[in-house]
Design a protein around this motif. Structure first.
Motif, mmCIF file in Angstrom:
data_model
loop_
_atom_site.group_PDB
_atom_site.id
_atom_site.type_symbol
_atom_site.label_atom_id
_atom_site.label_comp_id
_atom_site.label_asym_id
_atom_site.label_seq_id
_atom_site.Cartn_x
_atom_site.Cartn_y
_atom_site.Cartn_z
ATOM 1 N N ILE A 115 -2.649 -38.333 41.492
ATOM 2 C CA ILE A 115 -2.032 -39.441 42.237
ATOM 3 C C ILE A 115 -2.596 -40.774 41.765
ATOM 4 N N VAL A 116 -3.919 -40.832 41.615
ATOM 5 C CA VAL A 116 -4.532 -42.065 41.110
ATOM 6 C C VAL A 116 -4.065 -42.344 39.689
ATOM 7 N N GLN A 117 -4.039 -41.316 38.848
ATOM 8 C CA GLN A 117 -3.628 -41.500 37.457
ATOM 9 C C GLN A 117 -2.197 -42.008 37.350
ATOM 10 N N GLU A 118 -1.286 -41.395 38.123
ATOM 11 C CA GLU A 118 0.116 -41.806 38.050
ATOM 12 C C GLU A 118 0.294 -43.218 38.601
ATOM 13 N N SER A 119 -0.429 -43.551 39.655
ATOM 14 C CA SER A 119 -0.319 -44.903 40.214
ATOM 15 C C SER A 119 -0.816 -45.944 39.217
ATOM 16 N N VAL A 120 -1.949 -45.660 38.568
ATOM 17 C CA VAL A 120 -2.468 -46.583 37.566
ATOM 18 C C VAL A 120 -1.508 -46.676 36.377
ATOM 19 N N THR A 121 -0.914 -45.543 35.999
ATOM 20 C CA THR A 121 0.054 -45.550 34.902
ATOM 21 C C THR A 121 1.247 -46.430 35.238
ATOM 22 N N ASN A 122 1.729 -46.357 36.469
ATOM 23 C CA ASN A 122 2.841 -47.214 36.882
ATOM 24 C C ASN A 122 2.467 -48.690 36.827
ATOM 25 N N LEU A 180 -8.834 -36.996 53.083
ATOM 26 C CA LEU A 180 -9.144 -37.840 51.941
ATOM 27 C C LEU A 180 -8.019 -38.856 51.806
ATOM 28 N N THR A 181 -8.376 -40.144 51.811
ATOM 29 C CA THR A 181 -7.379 -41.212 51.735
ATOM 30 C C THR A 181 -7.487 -41.921 50.400
ATOM 31 N N LEU A 182 -6.344 -42.048 49.740
ATOM 32 C CA LEU A 182 -6.262 -42.767 48.462
ATOM 33 C C LEU A 182 -5.345 -43.965 48.642
ATOM 34 N N GLU A 183 -5.771 -45.123 48.155
ATOM 35 C CA GLU A 183 -4.956 -46.337 48.225
ATOM 36 C C GLU A 183 -5.047 -47.073 46.897
ATOM 37 N N ILE A 184 -3.906 -47.287 46.276
ATOM 38 C CA ILE A 184 -3.846 -47.980 44.992
ATOM 39 C C ILE A 184 -2.933 -49.186 45.166
ATOM 40 N N THR A 185 -3.450 -50.381 44.913
ATOM 41 C CA THR A 185 -2.684 -51.620 45.093
ATOM 42 C C THR A 185 -2.770 -52.466 43.830
ATOM 43 N N ASP A 186 -1.725 -53.259 43.628
ATOM 44 C CA ASP A 186 -1.721 -54.205 42.519
ATOM 45 C C ASP A 186 -1.010 -55.470 42.969
ATOM 46 N N THR A 187 -1.061 -56.479 42.135
ATOM 47 C CA THR A 187 -0.427 -57.773 42.442
ATOM 48 C C THR A 187 0.659 -58.100 41.436
ATOM 49 N N GLY A 188 1.319 -57.072 40.923
ATOM 50 C CA GLY A 188 2.336 -57.271 39.908
ATOM 51 C C GLY A 188 3.693 -57.590 40.494
ATOM 52 N N ARG A 189 4.737 -57.273 39.717
ATOM 53 C CA ARG A 189 6.100 -57.626 40.126
ATOM 54 C C ARG A 189 6.592 -56.803 41.299
ATOM 55 N N GLY A 190 5.993 -55.653 41.520
ATOM 56 C CA GLY A 190 6.489 -54.796 42.592
ATOM 57 C C GLY A 190 7.738 -54.071 42.165
ATOM 58 N N LEU A 246 0.382 -30.213 50.085
ATOM 59 C CA LEU A 246 -0.923 -30.176 50.750
ATOM 60 C C LEU A 246 -0.840 -30.578 52.216
ATOM 61 N N GLN A 247 0.384 -30.677 52.742
ATOM 62 C CA GLN A 247 0.608 -31.024 54.152
ATOM 63 C C GLN A 247 0.051 -32.402 54.497
ATOM 64 N N GLY A 248 0.128 -33.322 53.539
ATOM 65 C CA GLY A 248 -0.391 -34.656 53.777
ATOM 66 C C GLY A 248 0.704 -35.675 54.017
ATOM 67 N N GLU A 249 0.330 -36.955 53.964
ATOM 68 C CA GLU A 249 1.266 -38.066 54.175
ATOM 69 C C GLU A 249 1.243 -38.968 52.958
ATOM 70 N N PHE A 250 2.423 -39.452 52.560
ATOM 71 C CA PHE A 250 2.536 -40.290 51.377
ATOM 72 C C PHE A 250 3.460 -41.463 51.669
ATOM 73 N N VAL A 262 -0.222 -45.137 49.089
ATOM 74 C CA VAL A 262 -1.219 -44.559 49.992
ATOM 75 C C VAL A 262 -0.928 -43.073 50.141
ATOM 76 N N ALA A 263 -1.959 -42.260 49.963
ATOM 77 C CA ALA A 263 -1.834 -40.812 50.144
ATOM 78 C C ALA A 263 -2.972 -40.340 51.031
ATOM 79 N N ARG A 264 -2.612 -39.584 52.056
ATOM 80 C CA ARG A 264 -3.614 -39.006 52.962
ATOM 81 C C ARG A 264 -3.536 -37.492 52.836
ATOM 82 N N LEU A 265 -4.618 -36.888 52.370
ATOM 83 C CA LEU A 265 -4.669 -35.449 52.131
ATOM 84 C C LEU A 265 -5.607 -34.805 53.138
#
Length: 406
Positions: free
Chosen positions: A315-322, A343-353, A376-380, A393-396
């Motif tokens: 998830i982190v890798q794909e978000s950074v790739t995007n 486990l909570t993952l949050e990846i943010t940027d300030t790009g074009r969106g 994994l029965q989480g939230e995305f 944001v991904a909550r696992l």
């Protein structure tokens, strides 16, 4: 582990034909005992017991013929059920006629046809088993009809009871057949679902591995092209990063193919897959490619189950790739929060969106991340930030063994 056929108990090794022959022989033996011997409690007129047949004359060959028909039927029962069942009914009729019971079949004389009908209904098609049941009911009705038309009398209740056993045998066999078909269908559906899930997993892994590398390669190659004339050393460094990223991806693909060739790879962790411990290395490689990645760790870092660890890294890798490929941002922030229950993952940027690039809203990357979290029965959640940029944001949820005791 299943037992060898030769080690199975005798009852489990008996075929339907064997069972039918045993029941027919037992029924005939019971009828003979009842015919020739006075059992305790039997009523005998004038203290005389009159046998129904004499084995030394006509009845002997007829009995042997009936037995031959029944044994032939038992051999054919699995391959040609209708022919076998017709022969079995004929043999049963001959056996009953020797005892003077052909006009009214006693229950014990029809046990063998009932047993055979159960096996036919359990293994053959419904049409075949219905034909066999009709044959049995016809054999019961013909002599009764002849006798009634001649002015005779019958034991109606007894004959209805025999006919009822035919219906019960067919219903039980048909129910067994339906249960078996349902179990086979369930196994087939489970196999299809497992195959589909494995194909999706492989597709996600291929996408995550290749897409990230292509993004890094594109950045470094572009940087090398721009400075190759003015800064040869910087160009060589960028091309070195391209080489390293390509080699790393090639090694990952080889490990994946090797794992897929293993028969027991389905339940094993995927081909030495990466985890959250590799996020710092991912951030360093992406930063070297031109997009600064800042990783913030919160909570107590601890080992995670392999499926959660791999999914979190992907998830982190794909978000950074995007961010590298689509956001047009120069930096992004990765927050990893180890909590007691999730486990909570949050990846943010300030790009074009997502406004200028539909891929970020509906591309395979977001679909793959969403599928991983759902498994994994989480939230995305993923979407544009109010002040610009994009946020994932991904909550696992963590399983019980991975939680911190209170």
């Amino acid at each position: 582990m299943s037992a060898h056929p030769g080690e199975l108990p005798l009852l489990k090794r008996l075929s339907p034909g064997h069972w039918t022959a045993i029941v027919w022989g037992g029924a005939m033996g019971f009828a003979c005992v009842d015919e020739f011997f006075v059992l305790p409690g039997d009523y005998v007129r004038d203290n005389q017991l009159v046998p129904g047949f004499d084995l030394t004359y006509v009845s002997g060959p007829i009995l042997l013929g009936a037995a031959a028909l029944v044994l032939t039927a038992c051999r054919l029962l699995r391959g040609r059920p209708l022919v076998a069942y017709a022969l079995l009914l004929l043999g049963s009729v001959l056996g009953a006629s020797l005892l003077g019971q052909a006009a009214e079949f006693p229950l014990v004389q029809f046990l063998a046809p009932d047993v055979a009908l159960y096996f036919v209904a359990a293994t053959a098609t419904r049409r075949t088993s219905a034909c066999a049941a009709s044959m049995a009911l016809t054999v019961l009705m013909i002599p009764l009809t002849v006798r009634l038309s001649g002015g005779g009398s019958i034991n109606t209740a007894a004959q209805l009871a025999v006919a009822l056993t035919v219906l019960v045998a067919w219903l039980l066999g048909n129910s067994t057949r339906q249960s078996r078909l349902h179990a086979e269908q369930s196994r087939a559906q489970a196999a299809v679902q497992a195959t589909t899930a494995e194909r999706l997993r492989i597709a996600r892994e291929l996408h995550d591995i290749v897409a990230h590398t292509i993004g890094i390669v594109a950045l470094q190659a572009g940087a090398a092209r721009r400075v190759i004339d003015t800064q040869p050393a910087r160009a060589r460094e960028a091309l070195g990063e391209v080489e390293n990223a390509s080699r790393e991806t090639l090694s990952g693909l080889r490990r994946m193919l090797g794992a897929l060739r293993q028969a027991d790879a389905a339940d094993a962790p995927p081909y030495g897959a990466p985890g959250l411990a590799d996020v710092d290395g991912l951030a360093a490689a992406t930063t070297a490619a031109g997009v600064r990645v800042v990783v913030q760790w919160h909570g107590r870092r601890r080992p995670l189950p392999p499926d959660i660890d791999l999914s979190a890294y992907r998830i982190v890798q794909e978000s950074v790739t995007n961010v590298v490929r689509h956001a047009g941002a120069r930096s992004c922030l990765v927050r990893v929060d180890h909590r007691d229950t999730e486990l909570t993952l949050e990846i943010t940027d300030t790009g074009r969106g997502p406004g200028g690039d539909g891929y970020r809203r509906t591309g395979y990357g977001l679909v793959g991340m969403r599928e991983r979290v759902a498994l994994l029965q989480g939230e995305f959640t993923a979407g544009a930030r109010p002040d610009g940029g994009f946020r994932v944001v991904a909550r696992l949820p963590l399983p019980q063994p991975a939680r911190v005791a209170s």
